[in-house]
Write a protein that holds these residues in place. Structure first.
Motif, PDB file in Angstrom:
ATOM      1  N   LYS A 146     -33.437  -1.102  -9.680  1.00  0.00           N
ATOM      2  CA  LYS A 146     -32.103  -0.360  -9.953  1.00  0.00           C
ATOM      3  C   LYS A 146     -31.494   0.816  -8.809  1.00  0.00           C
ATOM      4  CE  LYS A 146     -36.222   1.960 -12.200  1.00  0.00           C
ATOM      5  NZ  LYS A 146     -36.651   2.635 -13.023  1.00  0.00           N
ATOM      6  N   CYS A 147     -32.145   0.817  -7.953  1.00  0.00           N
ATOM      7  CA  CYS A 147     -32.145   1.506  -7.039  1.00  0.00           C
ATOM      8  C   CYS A 147     -30.510   1.146  -6.449  1.00  0.00           C
ATOM      9  CB  CYS A 147     -33.049   1.845  -5.348  1.00  0.00           C
ATOM     10  SG  CYS A 147     -32.975   2.733  -4.569  1.00  0.00           S
ATOM     11  N   ILE A 148     -30.028   2.562  -6.288  1.00  0.00           N
ATOM     12  CA  ILE A 148     -28.444   2.671  -6.230  1.00  0.00           C
ATOM     13  C   ILE A 148     -28.399   2.615  -4.131  1.00  0.00           C
ATOM     14  CG2 ILE A 148     -27.311   2.156  -8.256  1.00  0.00           C
ATOM     15  CD1 ILE A 148     -26.681   5.573  -8.021  1.00  0.00           C
ATOM     16  N   GLY A 149     -29.390   3.354  -3.873  1.00  0.00           N
ATOM     17  CA  GLY A 149     -29.432   4.018  -3.033  1.00  0.00           C
ATOM     18  C   GLY A 149     -28.705   4.957  -2.059  1.00  0.00           C
ATOM     19  N   CYS A 150     -28.974   6.241  -3.385  1.00  0.00           N
ATOM     20  CA  CYS A 150     -27.608   7.511  -3.196  1.00  0.00           C
ATOM     21  C   CYS A 150     -28.302   8.385  -2.320  1.00  0.00           C
ATOM     22  CB  CYS A 150     -27.167   7.614  -4.923  1.00  0.00           C
ATOM     23  SG  CYS A 150     -28.897   8.374  -5.546  1.00  0.00           S
ATOM     24  N   GLY A 151     -29.194   8.193  -2.304  1.00  0.00           N
ATOM     25  CA  GLY A 151     -30.207   9.076  -1.357  1.00  0.00           C
ATOM     26  C   GLY A 151     -30.464  10.502  -2.180  1.00  0.00           C
ATOM     27  N   THR A 152     -30.473  10.218  -2.826  1.00  0.00           N
ATOM     28  CA  THR A 152     -30.524  11.611  -3.690  1.00  0.00           C
ATOM     29  C   THR A 152     -32.043  12.395  -3.578  1.00  0.00           C
ATOM     30  OG1 THR A 152     -29.019  11.025  -5.246  1.00  0.00           O
ATOM     31  CG2 THR A 152     -30.401  12.630  -5.705  1.00  0.00           C
ATOM     32  N   CYS A 153     -32.956  11.466  -3.741  1.00  0.00           N
ATOM     33  CA  CYS A 153     -34.304  11.834  -3.534  1.00  0.00           C
ATOM     34  C   CYS A 153     -34.954  12.045  -2.105  1.00  0.00           C
ATOM     35  CB  CYS A 153     -34.758  10.498  -4.114  1.00  0.00           C
ATOM     36  SG  CYS A 153     -34.784   8.668  -2.768  1.00  0.00           S
ATOM     37  N   THR A 154     -33.888  11.422  -1.227  1.00  0.00           N
ATOM     38  CA  THR A 154     -34.687  12.152   0.156  1.00  0.00           C
ATOM     39  C   THR A 154     -33.280  13.589   0.474  1.00  0.00           C
ATOM     40  OG1 THR A 154     -32.282  11.112   0.948  1.00  0.00           O
ATOM     41  CG2 THR A 154     -34.685   9.970   1.000  1.00  0.00           C
ATOM     42  N   CYS A 186     -32.977   7.612   5.204  1.00  0.00           N
ATOM     43  CA  CYS A 186     -33.802   6.562   4.765  1.00  0.00           C
ATOM     44  C   CYS A 186     -32.886   5.120   4.077  1.00  0.00           C
ATOM     45  CB  CYS A 186     -35.281   6.289   5.310  1.00  0.00           C
ATOM     46  SG  CYS A 186     -36.276   6.981   3.818  1.00  0.00           S
ATOM     47  N   MET A 187     -33.047   5.627   2.762  1.00  0.00           N
ATOM     48  CA  MET A 187     -32.855   4.913   1.727  1.00  0.00           C
ATOM     49  C   MET A 187     -31.240   4.294   1.802  1.00  0.00           C
ATOM     50  SD  MET A 187     -34.911   4.936   0.198  1.00  0.00           S
ATOM     51  CE  MET A 187     -35.085   5.022  -1.872  1.00  0.00           C
ATOM     52  N   PHE A 188     -30.043   4.749   3.200  1.00  0.00           N
ATOM     53  CA  PHE A 188     -28.813   4.092   3.743  1.00  0.00           C
ATOM     54  C   PHE A 188     -29.286   3.105   3.865  1.00  0.00           C
ATOM     55  CE2 PHE A 188     -27.475   9.305   3.415  1.00  0.00           C
ATOM     56  CZ  PHE A 188     -27.274   8.656   2.028  1.00  0.00           C
ATOM     57  N   ARG A 203     -36.511  -0.449   2.645  1.00  0.00           N
ATOM     58  CA  ARG A 203     -35.425   0.612   2.640  1.00  0.00           C
ATOM     59  C   ARG A 203     -36.666   2.155   1.562  1.00  0.00           C
ATOM     60  NH1 ARG A 203     -30.963  -1.329   3.969  1.00  0.00           N
ATOM     61  NH2 ARG A 203     -29.997  -0.572   1.813  1.00  0.00           N
ATOM     62  N   LEU A 204     -36.433   1.515   0.247  1.00  0.00           N
ATOM     63  CA  LEU A 204     -37.515   2.085  -0.902  1.00  0.00           C
ATOM     64  C   LEU A 204     -39.357   1.526  -0.644  1.00  0.00           C
ATOM     65  CD1 LEU A 204     -37.163   1.908  -4.644  1.00  0.00           C
ATOM     66  CD2 LEU A 204     -39.172   1.886  -3.868  1.00  0.00           C
ATOM     67  N   ARG A 205     -39.618   0.963   0.227  1.00  0.00           N
ATOM     68  CA  ARG A 205     -40.714   0.899   0.693  1.00  0.00           C
ATOM     69  C   ARG A 205     -41.155   1.671   1.961  1.00  0.00           C
ATOM     70  NH1 ARG A 205     -42.874  -5.332   2.485  1.00  0.00           N
ATOM     71  NH2 ARG A 205     -41.112  -4.580   3.777  1.00  0.00           N
ATOM     72  N   LYS A 253     -33.754  13.778 -10.741  1.00  0.00           N
ATOM     73  CA  LYS A 253     -32.829  13.554 -10.527  1.00  0.00           C
ATOM     74  C   LYS A 253     -31.978  12.008 -10.175  1.00  0.00           C
ATOM     75  CE  LYS A 253     -30.913  17.977 -11.327  1.00  0.00           C
ATOM     76  NZ  LYS A 253     -29.352  17.462 -12.289  1.00  0.00           N
ATOM     77  N   CYS A 254     -32.964  11.405 -10.011  1.00  0.00           N
ATOM     78  CA  CYS A 254     -32.981  10.300  -9.460  1.00  0.00           C
ATOM     79  C   CYS A 254     -32.202   9.626 -10.788  1.00  0.00           C
ATOM     80  CB  CYS A 254     -34.465   9.097  -9.057  1.00  0.00           C
ATOM     81  SG  CYS A 254     -33.386   7.372  -9.769  1.00  0.00           S
ATOM     82  N   PRO A 255     -30.764   8.831 -10.233  1.00  0.00           N
ATOM     83  CA  PRO A 255     -29.952   8.636 -11.427  1.00  0.00           C
ATOM     84  C   PRO A 255     -30.374   7.541 -12.372  1.00  0.00           C
ATOM     85  CG  PRO A 255     -28.823   7.677  -9.591  1.00  0.00           C
ATOM     86  CD  PRO A 255     -30.310   8.926  -9.243  1.00  0.00           C
ATOM     87  N   VAL A 256     -31.144   7.017 -11.666  1.00  0.00           N
ATOM     88  CA  VAL A 256     -31.649   5.261 -12.889  1.00  0.00           C
ATOM     89  C   VAL A 256     -33.455   5.527 -12.635  1.00  0.00           C
ATOM     90  CG1 VAL A 256     -30.066   4.045 -10.912  1.00  0.00           C
ATOM     91  CG2 VAL A 256     -31.748   4.288 -10.082  1.00  0.00           C
ATOM     92  N   HIS A 257     -33.913   6.784 -12.314  1.00  0.00           N
ATOM     93  CA  HIS A 257     -35.508   7.270 -12.924  1.00  0.00           C
ATOM     94  C   HIS A 257     -36.323   6.170 -12.137  1.00  0.00           C
ATOM     95  CE1 HIS A 257     -33.439   9.744 -16.296  1.00  0.00           C
ATOM     96  NE2 HIS A 257     -32.770   8.218 -16.116  1.00  0.00           N
ATOM     97  N   VAL A 258     -36.530   5.600 -10.977  1.00  0.00           N
ATOM     98  CA  VAL A 258     -37.336   6.305 -10.501  1.00  0.00           C
ATOM     99  C   VAL A 258     -38.387   7.001  -9.748  1.00  0.00           C
ATOM    100  CG1 VAL A 258     -38.270   5.374  -7.400  1.00  0.00           C
ATOM    101  CG2 VAL A 258     -35.795   3.934  -8.622  1.00  0.00           C
ATOM    102  N   ASP A 259     -39.736   6.804  -9.767  1.00  0.00           N
ATOM    103  CA  ASP A 259     -39.886   7.955 -10.279  1.00  0.00           C
ATOM    104  C   ASP A 259     -41.600   7.691  -9.929  1.00  0.00           C
ATOM    105  OD1 ASP A 259     -43.116   9.713 -11.303  1.00  0.00           O
ATOM    106  OD2 ASP A 259     -41.730   8.743 -13.229  1.00  0.00           O
TER     107      ASP A 259
HETATM  108  S1  SF4 Z   1     -32.311   8.758  -5.941  1.00  0.00           S
HETATM  109 FE1  SF4 Z   1     -33.099   7.044  -7.379  1.00  0.00          FE
HETATM  110  S2  SF4 Z   1     -31.172   5.595  -7.021  1.00  0.00           S
HETATM  111 FE2  SF4 Z   1     -30.563   7.473  -5.470  1.00  0.00          FE
HETATM  112  S3  SF4 Z   1     -31.702   6.892  -3.275  1.00  0.00           S
HETATM  113 FE3  SF4 Z   1     -33.420   7.783  -4.284  1.00  0.00          FE
HETATM  114  S4  SF4 Z   1     -34.423   6.334  -5.607  1.00  0.00           S
HETATM  115 FE4  SF4 Z   1     -32.526   5.007  -5.760  1.00  0.00          FE
END
Ligand code: SF4
Ligand code: SF4
Ligand code: FES
Lengths: 277, 333
Positions: free
Chosen positions: B224-232, B261-263, B282-284, B312-318
């Motif tokens: 579900k990660c959209i690679g937005c980079g918000t988390c980083t 690193c999510m880009f 990338r997520l790993r 803030k992760c838009p898709v709730h990666v936790d």
């Molecule tokens: S904030 Fe969530 S959706 Fe965006 S890159 Fe990080 S894990 Fe992926």
């Protein structure tokens, strides 16, 4: 000349390219000195230097060779910066900073027979070690250099391959090309198959292997088949790098950073790391 | 103990602004962050940690490294830009204080000190305020952090209701407390600290992760990660940066800026080869960096349990659910 060269860790010193040699249609060697005619830094064989055209970009290259007053970088055209580097003329000022990373583990090679395997531009890092060994010839056993490229025109450092290196005692150069005229004097075929044919004895030997990932993969299979252990095989990795000093995070493989902990690794080291390279 | 009455807080801060750029937690337009004292917005001393982490005071989002002039083949000048001012982060929370320790490890150790970070760090003072309430997303305690305070801060304050307990923890902290002498009273009051309701069990997790590198859970979690980079961007310890240039005619500047690193182009090389070609790799890499690689390299976790990426992760990666899942999967390996 000093041990390192930069204005601060992220800011290059200004240097001059005083000579450019065309190696192949897409590889050139750049000879670099500081403006006062001295050498930017004195790298160990296998160490890296960051080269920049200030208004275009910066990238990490292995130092191919060095003299008393200069460094040499063999650079293949493959992106924005390297395309621009291929356009410059002698006299151009560039940025350099370094040295970065660890060189080849020379202590582990002392007294051993050495087998160098290179493919394409992969001979560039290996060349610094070959030159070192030839300079200290008595410290090493036999030297075998297996090198391959796409075609005769794509062979780097032809003068070394065909004239300088083979002149040394206990030193053999084996060259192969992927394709060639039937009447060309080189062996024709890929490096891994050529390696299998030469079948070098693993006894008391260290292998320095460097080239495109696919070549490395198949050469490793052959080496294992012939009986080489992972500890005997040394390679250098390429990775995207920005800072060169272990800060930007770019070049990690697991908990190691290629810019600080590499680029030279033994196969035994690599087997303990995630395969992300 | 020293007590600073809340009525004196403003005066205490005002006394520092002549010498320091004082950064305080402020809320503006729905976003809380550390802003210069006096800027537009509402003070947020009573809220828990700010949404934006304080890392940009040491590691700005964009930072000029040097300027250059180029003419024909010549380089006519390179000017290093490395300016640092005296700053105080007033009201940093324990989790963020720990994040500065992580950044110190990255930027100041292992053979190279990053000059730009170093000059700012040398001039930084920290005033930590212990937490009296925790958000549902806070899990710093599970990451070995004490919500009551952090020994690395120059001054530790704790909210007692009508005032703050003030403890100097360094020489520079002591000097500040001297300036407040007439504002402080003496007293004995019990310090109450928050306790996190969100908990994870980190025991053995780095070792477990080492066995799960090839596990299918990374595919699952990253789907579900959209690679937005918000988390980083929101993470107080994420420190990856890119370096690039900006040209204007014959001159230009080289700068660095936060990267993620999510880009998808993060580790792609000039020839096109990419060691982490899809988002599951990338997520790993991000989670292993937080929970395994950093502890292998520096002996501490790179996640401080601040909870920002959960919020803030838009898709709730936790990351807390991930840790739970790692424990579960490791039991089956
Ligand atoms: S904030 Fe969530 S959706 Fe965006 S890159 Fe990080 S894990 Fe992926
Ligand atoms: S990974 Fe998430 S919870 Fe951990 S420190 Fe970073 S933002 Fe906070
Ligand atoms: S190039 Fe920046 S960490 Fe290696």
């Amino acid at each position: 000349m000093s041990d390192n060269c930069y204005a601060n860790e992220l800011v290059p010193a200004i240097a001059k390219v005083f000579k450019i040699v065309d190696e192949t249609p897409d590889i050139k060697t750049f000879f670099v000195s500081l403006p006062d005619g001295t050498k930017p830094f004195t790298p160990q064989p296998g160490q890296l230097g960051m080269v920049s055209l200030l208004h275009i970009g910066e990238a990490m290259f292995s130092v191919t060779a060095q003299g008393e007053t200069h460094l040499e970088f063999a650079i293949k055209k493959c992106g924005l910066l390297t395309d621009a580097l291929h356009e410059i003329k002698p006299g151009q000022m560039i940025g350099v900073r370094g040295p970065y990373g660890n060189g080849f583990p020379i202590e582990r090679c002392l007294g051993k027979d050495l087998l160098f395997i290179g493919g394409g531009i992969g001979l560039a890092p290996v060349r610094s070690l070959i030159t070192y060994c030839l300079g200290q010839r008595d410290d090493f056993g036999t030297l075998d250099i297996i090198y391959g490229a796409r075609s005769i025109a794509d062979l780097c450092f032809k003068e070394d391959l065909f004239s300088n290196w083979p002149r040394h005692e206990r030193t053999k150069v084996h060259v192969t090309v992927d394709q060639g005229d039937p009447d060309c004097s080189c062996h024709i075929g890929f490096v891994p198959a050529f390696l299998e044919k030469i079948n070098p004895d693993p006894q008391d030997k260290m292998v320095i292997l460097c080239g495109p990932p696919i070549m490395i993969k198949f050469c490793l299979e052959v080496l294992t088949k012939i009986g080489y252990q992972d500890e005997q095989i040394i390679t250098t990795l390429e990775m995207r790098m920005k800072c060169g000093i272990g800060k930007c995070g770019r070049c990690n493989i697991g908990s190691k950073f290629v810019c600080l902990d590499g680029p030279v690794f033994s196969m035994a080291d690599l087997k303990n790391l995630p395969g992300e390279f | 103990m020293h007590i600073l009455a809340k009525a004196n807080l403003i005066e205490a801060i005002e006394r520092l602004v002549k010498e320091f750029k004082v950064l305080v937690p402020m809320q503006y337009d729905g976003v809380s962050r550390f802003s210069v004292w006096g800027s537009h917005g509402m003070q947020a001393f009573n809220a828990s940690n700010t949404l934006l982490p304080p890392k940009d005071s040491l590691f700005p989002r964009t930072e000029t490294l040097y300027a250059y002039q180029v003419a024909n083949q010549e380089i006519t000048g390179v000017t290093v830009r490395d300016q640092a001012e005296h700053q105080i982060i007033f009201g940093i929370r324990p989790c963020d204080m720990q994040s500065i320790h992580c950044l110190d490890d990255v930027f100041l150790t292992k053979g190279y000190a990053d000059s730009y970070y170093h000059s700012k760090r040398e001039k930084l003072l920290t005033v930590c305020i212990g937490c009296t309430k925790s958000e549902p997303t806070c899990f710093c305690e599970s990451m070995g952090i004490n919500p009551a305070g952090h020994s690395g801060a120059d001054i530790q304050m704790n909210d007692l209701g009508s005032g703050y307990r003030v403890v100097a923890q360094s020489q520079s902290g002591q000097e500040i407390v001297e300036k407040w002498k007439d504002l402080l009273s003496q007293g004995q009051e019990e310090v109450v600290a928050a306790s996190c309701t969100l908990k994870v069990d980190m025991n053995g997790v780095p070792e477990m992760l080492a066995t799960l590198f090839e596990h299918s859970l990374w595919q699952e979690v990253s789907r579900k990660c959209i690679g937005c980079g918000t988390c980083t961007y929101l993470c107080p310890t994420c420190h990856c940066f890119d370096m690039d240039i900006q040209n204007q005619g014959n001159q230009g500047t080289r700068f660095r800026c936060w990267d993620s690193c999510m880009f998808s182009d993060y580790s792609r090389m000039a020839g096109g080869h990419d060691p982490r070609p899809s988002k599951s790799e990338r997520l790993r890499n991000r989670f292993l960096h937080k929970l395994q690689f950093f502890s292998e390299r520096y002996g501490k976790s790179l996640c401080v349990g601040c909870g920002r990426c959960l919020i803030k992760c838009p898709v709730h990666v936790d990351i807390t659910l991930l840790i739970d899942q790692v424990r579960k999967e490791a039991a089956h390996v």
